[in-house]
Design a protein around this motif. Structure first.
Motif, mmCIF file in Angstrom:
data_model
loop_
_atom_site.group_PDB
_atom_site.id
_atom_site.type_symbol
_atom_site.label_atom_id
_atom_site.label_comp_id
_atom_site.label_asym_id
_atom_site.label_seq_id
_atom_site.Cartn_x
_atom_site.Cartn_y
_atom_site.Cartn_z
ATOM 1 N N GLN A 29 0.837 -1.203 0.000
ATOM 2 C CA GLN A 29 0.000 0.000 0.000
ATOM 3 C C GLN A 29 0.869 1.250 0.000
ATOM 4 O OE1 GLN A 29 -3.849 0.076 0.177
ATOM 5 N NE2 GLN A 29 -2.916 1.782 -0.918
ATOM 6 N N VAL A 30 2.009 1.185 0.696
ATOM 7 C CA VAL A 30 2.971 2.295 0.660
ATOM 8 C C VAL A 30 3.378 2.586 -0.783
ATOM 9 C CG1 VAL A 30 5.308 3.019 1.304
ATOM 10 C CG2 VAL A 30 3.881 1.821 2.960
ATOM 11 N N PHE A 31 3.662 1.522 -1.543
ATOM 12 C CA PHE A 31 4.113 1.679 -2.923
ATOM 13 C C PHE A 31 3.033 2.330 -3.784
ATOM 14 C CE2 PHE A 31 4.639 0.135 -7.280
ATOM 15 C CZ PHE A 31 5.954 0.495 -7.532
ATOM 16 N N GLU A 32 1.816 1.815 -3.696
ATOM 17 C CA GLU A 32 0.742 2.353 -4.533
ATOM 18 C C GLU A 32 0.421 3.809 -4.176
ATOM 19 O OE1 GLU A 32 -0.746 1.197 -7.223
ATOM 20 O OE2 GLU A 32 0.538 -0.572 -7.197
ATOM 21 N N LEU A 33 0.487 4.140 -2.909
ATOM 22 C CA LEU A 33 0.295 5.538 -2.499
ATOM 23 C C LEU A 33 1.463 6.398 -2.984
ATOM 24 C CD1 LEU A 33 -1.014 5.003 1.146
ATOM 25 C CD2 LEU A 33 -2.323 5.941 -0.770
ATOM 26 N N GLY A 34 2.667 5.836 -2.893
ATOM 27 C CA GLY A 34 3.852 6.583 -3.314
ATOM 28 C C GLY A 34 3.813 6.965 -4.779
ATOM 29 N N LEU A 35 3.283 6.090 -5.619
ATOM 30 C CA LEU A 35 3.172 6.414 -7.044
ATOM 31 C C LEU A 35 2.280 7.632 -7.266
ATOM 32 C CD1 LEU A 35 2.802 2.896 -8.722
ATOM 33 C CD2 LEU A 35 4.856 4.324 -8.597
ATOM 34 N N LEU A 36 1.348 7.845 -6.337
ATOM 35 C CA LEU A 36 0.462 9.014 -6.427
ATOM 36 C C LEU A 36 0.985 10.176 -5.594
ATOM 37 C CD1 LEU A 36 -3.031 7.238 -6.195
ATOM 38 C CD2 LEU A 36 -1.729 7.882 -8.238
ATOM 39 N N PRO A 86 8.527 -5.368 10.399
ATOM 40 C CA PRO A 86 7.557 -5.501 9.309
ATOM 41 C C PRO A 86 7.513 -6.921 8.777
ATOM 42 C CG PRO A 86 9.551 -4.467 8.504
ATOM 43 C CD PRO A 86 9.746 -4.644 9.984
ATOM 44 N N GLY A 87 6.462 -7.218 8.017
ATOM 45 C CA GLY A 87 6.347 -8.536 7.384
ATOM 46 C C GLY A 87 5.069 -9.263 7.728
ATOM 47 N N GLY A 88 4.463 -8.916 8.870
ATOM 48 C CA GLY A 88 3.173 -9.493 9.224
ATOM 49 C C GLY A 88 3.176 -11.002 9.333
ATOM 50 N N GLN A 89 2.075 -11.611 8.893
ATOM 51 C CA GLN A 89 1.869 -13.041 9.071
ATOM 52 C C GLN A 89 2.954 -13.904 8.411
ATOM 53 O OE1 GLN A 89 -2.231 -14.300 8.610
ATOM 54 N NE2 GLN A 89 -1.610 -16.260 7.787
ATOM 55 N N PRO A 90 3.375 -13.615 7.157
ATOM 56 C CA PRO A 90 4.414 -14.467 6.565
ATOM 57 C C PRO A 90 5.717 -14.472 7.356
ATOM 58 C CG PRO A 90 3.316 -13.218 4.864
ATOM 59 C CD PRO A 90 2.830 -12.668 6.182
ATOM 60 N N ASN A 110 11.629 -8.637 2.388
ATOM 61 C CA ASN A 110 12.823 -7.889 1.997
ATOM 62 C C ASN A 110 12.620 -7.187 0.651
ATOM 63 O OD1 ASN A 110 14.672 -8.200 4.129
ATOM 64 N ND2 ASN A 110 15.121 -10.287 3.504
ATOM 65 N N ASN A 111 12.008 -7.899 -0.295
ATOM 66 C CA ASN A 111 11.788 -7.301 -1.616
ATOM 67 C C ASN A 111 10.797 -6.151 -1.556
ATOM 68 O OD1 ASN A 111 13.593 -8.964 -2.947
ATOM 69 N ND2 ASN A 111 12.054 -10.510 -3.442
ATOM 70 N N LEU A 112 9.742 -6.304 -0.756
ATOM 71 C CA LEU A 112 8.776 -5.209 -0.606
ATOM 72 C C LEU A 112 9.418 -4.005 0.077
ATOM 73 C CD1 LEU A 112 5.670 -7.342 0.410
ATOM 74 C CD2 LEU A 112 5.771 -5.810 -1.566
ATOM 75 N N MET A 113 10.249 -4.263 1.084
ATOM 76 C CA MET A 113 10.934 -3.156 1.758
ATOM 77 C C MET A 113 11.837 -2.397 0.790
ATOM 78 S SD MET A 113 9.972 -2.909 4.935
ATOM 79 C CE MET A 113 11.295 -1.980 5.702
ATOM 80 N N LYS A 114 12.518 -3.146 -0.082
ATOM 81 C CA LYS A 114 13.374 -2.505 -1.081
ATOM 82 C C LYS A 114 12.540 -1.711 -2.083
ATOM 83 C CE LYS A 114 17.223 -3.411 -4.207
ATOM 84 N NZ LYS A 114 18.136 -4.433 -4.773
ATOM 85 N N GLN A 115 11.387 -2.264 -2.450
ATOM 86 C CA GLN A 115 10.526 -1.616 -3.436
ATOM 87 C C GLN A 115 9.982 -0.278 -2.937
ATOM 88 O OE1 GLN A 115 7.020 -3.893 -4.500
ATOM 89 N NE2 GLN A 115 7.173 -3.256 -6.640
ATOM 90 N N ILE A 116 9.746 -0.164 -1.628
ATOM 91 C CA ILE A 116 9.151 1.075 -1.111
ATOM 92 C C ILE A 116 10.195 2.074 -0.619
ATOM 93 C CG2 ILE A 116 7.011 -0.105 -0.496
ATOM 94 C CD1 ILE A 116 7.864 -0.046 2.431
#
Length: 366
Positions: free
Chosen positions: A36-43, A56-60, A85-91
């Motif tokens: 959600q951070v990523f999608e908001l960031g694009l805007l 971070p990481g939640g249930q997984p 890790n990949n999501l953290m890098k992406q955002i």
């Protein structure tokens, strides 16, 4: 074992006088909350993230950090740790601010349309929008139910390991049959600065819900007399001078054995709790938040719900479904943040504006 992520993630919020004013607060730092951070960031919408877990990481990450996930598009297989890790890098380009180890305790609509949010640690926000990405709620450890044992919580009875060094040189009793119990048992038996004086693993049966390799390693260590495994359940305890001295373990044979200890670690898994979210005035059905499928907005304008916490006709509890919901929720939130701005759909492949936001060079096409 607590996950070792590539990024050193801490509470990145600086000290702040008065409420933090922001466009978006995301409740939940699992995969869907991170995306959600990523999608908001694009805007060009900045976000603060709150999570009850310390990372971070939640249930997984909490439940299966090293188990394979096969249904993330274009990634044939990854672990929960790798996904996080990949999501953290992406955002990273969007610089979200994390507020970890706390949950939202107060939510109040203000006269100007914003929301006042306060956490269990007293962090306060004034935000235009809220995104609930809390999975199935805040995770709480499942407790070992033995009358009186709770008096030793966080002194000699622990449900999570925050600092392994605290248990070095101790006589440990570890209760449970899942990955966490086996991982920590092997960790504290291994040579190193965190090695325990002794480790006794207790589980109610001989079968385990853990990685087979770890179960085999545990049994090897037992055969080598480097640790012990006892089949049974903790049914009582001994204490002396206010200190927990032993666990009483009743086996399938009906015999109760006294097992001396310094510390007891219990890993029965985590139980999801909807918690304070249940009292926010949202339309809730079977502990899930009802949303529309156009914007994934709730019955309260400005509050959105994405991922496993929401429900709608045809809902499927899949990470990839949550990712789709994040995109539509971000566009749904934009009018609350930029009321006079028309938002156009752009593509990360071709949009120079998005390339600038992401901090990448625009490709040159022949």
């Amino acid at each position: 074992m607590e996950p070792q992520l590539n990024q050193e993630v801490i509470n990145t919020a600086s000290r702040h006088d008065g409420p933090i004013e922001t466009d978006a607060v995301i409740v939940g730092a699992g995969p869907v909350g991170l995306f959600q951070v990523f999608e908001l960031g694009l805007l060009e919408i900045k976000a603060h993230i709150i999570d009850s877990l310390a990372y971070p990481g939640g249930q997984p990450i909490e439940l299966y950090p090293d188990k394979p996930i096969y249904d993330i598009p274009a990634i044939p297989v990854c672990t929960g740790k790798e996904l996080t890790n990949n999501l953290m890098k992406q955002i990273e380009p969007f610089g979200p601010t994390f507020h970890l180890g706390q949950e939202v305790s107060v939510l109040e609509k203000q006269e100007d349309g914003r929301f006042f949010v306060e956490t269990s640690k007293g962090t306060k926000f004034l935000t235009k929008t809220i995104f609930i990405a809390a999975g199935v709620g805040a995770f709480q450890p499942k407790l070992l139910r033995v009358d009186g044992l709770e008096q030793f919580d966080n002194s000699q009875l622990f449900y999570r390991v925050k600092n392994p060094a605290d248990f070095a040189g101790k006589n440990l009793v570890i209760v449970g049959g899942g990955d966490s119990a086996l991982d920590w048992a092997l960790n504290f038996v291994a040579e190193g600065p965190n090695k325990a004086e002794s480790v006794i693993l207790i589980h109610r049966r001989d079968g385990f819900k853990a990685a087979p390799a770890n179960v085999a390693k545990m049994k090897e260590l037992c055969d080598a007399y480097e640790m012990q495994f006892i089949i049974g359940q903790v049914t009582g305890y001994d204490e002396k001078d206010g200190k927990l001295t032993a666990a009483k373990v009743t086996g399938a044979d009906g015999i109760t054995r006294v097992v001396p200890l310094d510390v007891m670690l219990v890993f029965f898994g985590l139980s999801p709790k909807l918690g304070p979210i249940a009292h926010w005035g949202l339309d809730i059905e079977r502990k899930q938040i009802k949303v529309d499928t156009e914007k994934f907005s709730t019955n309260i304008p400005g509050i959105f719900a994405v991922g496993d916490i929401n429900t709608y006709p045809g809902k499927k509890k899949l990470i990839l479904s949550g990712f789709h919901e994040c995109a539509l929720a971000a566009f749904g939130a934009a009018p609350f943040i930029f009321p006079d701005k028309k938002i156009h759909l752009q593509y990360t492949t071709t949009s120079p504006k998005l390339h600038k936001v992401l901090g990448v060079e625009s490709p040159v096409f022949d």
